[in-house]
Design a protein around this motif. Structure first.
Motif, PDB file in Angstrom:
ATOM      1  N   PRO A   1     -69.761  38.733 -42.325  1.00 18.61           N
ATOM      2  CA  PRO A   1     -68.371  38.286 -42.145  1.00 18.61           C
ATOM      3  C   PRO A   1     -67.586  39.140 -41.149  1.00 18.61           C
ATOM      4  O   PRO A   1     -66.732  38.621 -40.426  1.00 18.61           O
ATOM      5  N   HIS A   2     -67.890  40.438 -41.106  1.00 20.66           N
ATOM      6  CA  HIS A   2     -67.187  41.321 -40.165  1.00 20.66           C
ATOM      7  C   HIS A   2     -67.564  40.982 -38.721  1.00 20.66           C
ATOM      8  O   HIS A   2     -66.693  40.886 -37.848  1.00 20.66           O
ATOM      9  N   TYR A   3     -68.860  40.790 -38.472  1.00 26.01           N
ATOM     10  CA  TYR A   3     -69.302  40.479 -37.108  1.00 26.01           C
ATOM     11  C   TYR A   3     -68.778  39.114 -36.665  1.00 26.01           C
ATOM     12  O   TYR A   3     -68.449  38.922 -35.496  1.00 26.01           O
ATOM     13  N   VAL A   4     -68.699  38.193 -37.605  1.00 27.21           N
ATOM     14  CA  VAL A   4     -68.137  36.874 -37.300  1.00 27.21           C
ATOM     15  C   VAL A   4     -66.673  37.017 -36.881  1.00 27.21           C
ATOM     16  O   VAL A   4     -66.228  36.406 -35.906  1.00 27.21           O
ATOM     17  N   ALA A   5     -65.927  37.848 -37.612  1.00 25.73           N
ATOM     18  CA  ALA A   5     -64.518  38.063 -37.279  1.00 25.73           C
ATOM     19  C   ALA A   5     -64.357  38.639 -35.877  1.00 25.73           C
ATOM     20  O   ALA A   5     -63.376  38.347 -35.182  1.00 25.73           O
ATOM     21  N   MET A   6     -65.351  39.426 -35.444  1.00 25.16           N
ATOM     22  CA  MET A   6     -65.314  39.978 -34.093  1.00 25.16           C
ATOM     23  C   MET A   6     -65.700  38.923 -33.061  1.00 25.16           C
ATOM     24  O   MET A   6     -64.990  38.710 -32.077  1.00 25.16           O
ATOM     25  N   SER A   7     -66.821  38.246 -33.301  1.00 24.37           N
ATOM     26  CA  SER A   7     -67.328  37.303 -32.298  1.00 24.37           C
ATOM     27  C   SER A   7     -66.444  36.069 -32.146  1.00 24.37           C
ATOM     28  O   SER A   7     -66.337  35.506 -31.054  1.00 24.37           O
ATOM     29  N   GLN A   8     -65.803  35.637 -33.231  1.00 23.11           N
ATOM     30  CA  GLN A   8     -64.962  34.442 -33.182  1.00 23.11           C
ATOM     31  C   GLN A   8     -63.523  34.750 -32.802  1.00 23.11           C
ATOM     32  O   GLN A   8     -62.686  33.852 -32.734  1.00 23.11           O
ATOM     33  N   GLY A   9     -63.235  36.013 -32.542  1.00 22.02           N
ATOM     34  CA  GLY A   9     -61.899  36.385 -32.077  1.00 22.02           C
ATOM     35  C   GLY A   9     -60.840  36.447 -33.157  1.00 22.02           C
ATOM     36  O   GLY A   9     -59.637  36.462 -32.856  1.00 22.02           O
ATOM     37  N   PHE A  10     -61.251  36.525 -34.429  1.00 20.21           N
ATOM     38  CA  PHE A  10     -60.272  36.547 -35.513  1.00 20.21           C
ATOM     39  C   PHE A  10     -59.468  37.845 -35.530  1.00 20.21           C
ATOM     40  O   PHE A  10     -58.281  37.839 -35.870  1.00 20.21           O
ATOM     41  N   PHE A  11     -60.109  38.962 -35.171  1.00 21.82           N
ATOM     42  CA  PHE A  11     -59.369  40.219 -35.085  1.00 21.82           C
ATOM     43  C   PHE A  11     -58.349  40.160 -33.945  1.00 21.82           C
ATOM     44  O   PHE A  11     -57.201  40.572 -34.103  1.00 21.82           O
ATOM     45  N   LYS A  12     -58.783  39.643 -32.805  1.00 26.25           N
ATOM     46  CA  LYS A  12     -57.874  39.549 -31.656  1.00 26.25           C
ATOM     47  C   LYS A  12     -56.718  38.604 -31.941  1.00 26.25           C
ATOM     48  O   LYS A  12     -55.587  38.843 -31.500  1.00 26.25           O
ATOM     49  N   ASP A  13     -56.999  37.532 -32.672  1.00 24.20           N
ATOM     50  CA  ASP A  13     -55.929  36.606 -33.061  1.00 24.20           C
ATOM     51  C   ASP A  13     -54.868  37.318 -33.899  1.00 24.20           C
ATOM     52  O   ASP A  13     -53.702  36.925 -33.899  1.00 24.20           O
ATOM     53  N   GLN A  14     -55.306  38.345 -34.627  1.00 24.27           N
ATOM     54  CA  GLN A  14     -54.387  39.131 -35.449  1.00 24.27           C
ATOM     55  C   GLN A  14     -53.750  40.277 -34.659  1.00 24.27           C
ATOM     56  O   GLN A  14     -52.971  41.058 -35.198  1.00 24.27           O
ATOM     57  N   GLY A  15     -54.121  40.385 -33.375  1.00 19.49           N
ATOM     58  CA  GLY A  15     -53.556  41.441 -32.539  1.00 19.49           C
ATOM     59  C   GLY A  15     -54.285  42.765 -32.625  1.00 19.49           C
ATOM     60  O   GLY A  15     -53.720  43.821 -32.335  1.00 19.49           O
ATOM     61  N   LEU A  16     -55.573  42.709 -33.027  1.00 14.45           N
ATOM     62  CA  LEU A  16     -56.351  43.931 -33.202  1.00 14.45           C
ATOM     63  C   LEU A  16     -57.556  43.975 -32.280  1.00 14.45           C
ATOM     64  O   LEU A  16     -58.229  42.957 -32.069  1.00 14.45           O
ATOM     65  N   ASN A  17     -57.839  45.139 -31.752  1.00 15.97           N
ATOM     66  CA  ASN A  17     -59.055  45.400 -30.995  1.00 15.97           C
ATOM     67  C   ASN A  17     -59.886  46.379 -31.821  1.00 15.97           C
ATOM     68  O   ASN A  17     -59.479  47.518 -32.047  1.00 15.97           O
ATOM     69  N   VAL A  18     -61.051  45.931 -32.320  1.00 19.28           N
ATOM     70  CA  VAL A  18     -61.874  46.757 -33.202  1.00 19.28           C
ATOM     71  C   VAL A  18     -62.915  47.523 -32.386  1.00 19.28           C
ATOM     72  O   VAL A  18     -63.793  46.925 -31.765  1.00 19.28           O
ATOM     73  N   ASP A  19     -62.784  48.832 -32.390  1.00 17.48           N
ATOM     74  CA  ASP A  19     -63.730  49.724 -31.705  1.00 17.48           C
ATOM     75  C   ASP A  19     -64.733  50.205 -32.744  1.00 17.48           C
ATOM     76  O   ASP A  19     -64.439  51.097 -33.540  1.00 17.48           O
ATOM     77  N   MET A  20     -65.940  49.599 -32.762  1.00 20.03           N
ATOM     78  CA  MET A  20     -66.888  49.809 -33.847  1.00 20.03           C
ATOM     79  C   MET A  20     -67.997  50.785 -33.511  1.00 20.03           C
ATOM     80  O   MET A  20     -68.525  50.798 -32.414  1.00 20.03           O
TER      81      MET A  20
END
Length: 337
Positions: free
Chosen positions: A49-68
């Motif tokens: 679910p975390h990788y999906v949130a990254m690949s589908q742009g869900f974090f960016k939609d929330q205004g976040l850039n995840v540096d993993m």
């Protein structure tokens, strides 16, 4: 001609203004993204679910850039939070108990429960007919480090099944475990996906049991941050929770092709059929709950396992769950969108 030229000039100016505005908006969008330093305990489809949130742009939609980055251990993920090199870590929730009982300057809080079962699988070197836990009697298992969630789940399962005289090797680093097994060490090995399915497909191991199914419900991995970071950045924590929850929801409804496309960038070299097989395996055992809340019942199960494994004294149990758990963000998922 003069009128035509003036009209053309005006149109050109209008187009340039529109392009400039668009570029300006893009710049603003980039500026609005808040970078979150994120540490995952290991790299596994267990955390799809975390990788999906990254690949589908869900974090960016929330205004976040995840540096993993990958910590290779809950202890290291927790240390990164304390040191300030990570803002949020995906680790075993037991780390919050350990840190709390140390009575140091900082405490960690669980704010989102990602997985609700253990994600490891037991593989054998030799092909077995009908596997029984008693088959482990007198055998050697390559397992996880002492005090880690998968190691404790395995030990508690052995206790439950009343299996003794089993040697569990716990001093091999996670990235080297599969290599140690294929080079001849151990009779069994405890692995996460997609490494487990990879060894099986290569004919180097045989699947015998799911620890998640054998042990039952267990709060294996949670998103954790320091109490200070949560207090100072509640908006980031809420947005982060929103994005992960959206990833889990997407994963439950997506087609195999969509899932493969979403996860492939994070597991380069892993065949597409193994990616899907791994996801289906985790889905079938109820790994990703639709409600990412760490409940009181799960918290009690966690502490019971810690005591059973000798890493927590009975009189050192955390009696007030709210001291290290904050589920307010989970309860607000979707409300602020």
């Amino acid at each position: 001609m003069t009128i035509v030229k003036k009209t053309s000039l005006l149109l050109l100016c209008a187009m340039l203004l529109i392009l400039a505005a668009a570029c300006g908006n893009n710049k603003n969008d980039k500026k609005e993204l808040a970078t979150v330093k994120f540490s995952e305990v290991i790299h596994s489809i267990f955390y799809a679910p975390h990788y999906v949130a990254m690949s589908q742009g869900f974090f960016k939609d929330q205004g976040l850039n995840v540096d993993m980055n990958t910590a290779q251990g809950s202890d290291k993920g927790a240390a990164a939070l304390i040191a300030g090199t990570a803002d949020i870590s995906l680790v075993g929730p037991e780390t919050s108990i350990y840190i709390y009982n140390q009575k140091g300057d900082k405490t960690l809080k669980v704010f989102h429960q990602l997985t609700s079962r253990d994600g490891s699988f037991l593989l054998s070197r030799e092909k077995l007919g009908n596997f029984k836990w008693s088959d482990l009697q007198g055998k050697t298992i390559i397992g996880w480090r002492p005090g880690s969630a998968p190691q404790m789940v395995l030990n508690s399962t052995l206790l439950k099944e009343k299996v003794s005289d089993v040697k569990v090797v716990t001093n091999i680093a996670a990235p080297a475990m599969a290599g140690a097994f294929t080079s001849g060490q151990g009779d069994f090995i405890q692995l996460f996906e997609p490494v487990a399915s990879t060894l099986v497909k290569e004919g180097k191991a045989y699947f015998v049991a799911s620890l998640g199914e054998a042990f039952g419900p267990f709060p294996e991995t949670s998103y954790v941050a320091t109490s200070d970071f949560i207090k100072k950045n509640p908006e980031i924590i809420q947005k982060f929770s929103n994005a992960v929850a959206q990833g889990a929801k997407w994963l439950s409804n997506a087609s195999n092709d969509e899932i493969t496309k979403a996860l492939k960038p994070f597991f380069e070299g892993t065949p597409e059929d193994l990616i899907i097989q791994s996801v289906e395996r985790y889905k079938s055992q109820g790994t990703w709950s639709t409600n990412p809340e760490l409940t009181k019942e799960q918290f009690e199960t966690l502490q019971k396992v810690l005591i059973e494994n000798g890493v927590l004294k009975a009189d050192a149990k955390v009696t007030n769950m709210d001291d290290i758990v904050d589920m307010s963000f989970v309860k607000n998922i979707g409300k602020s969108e």
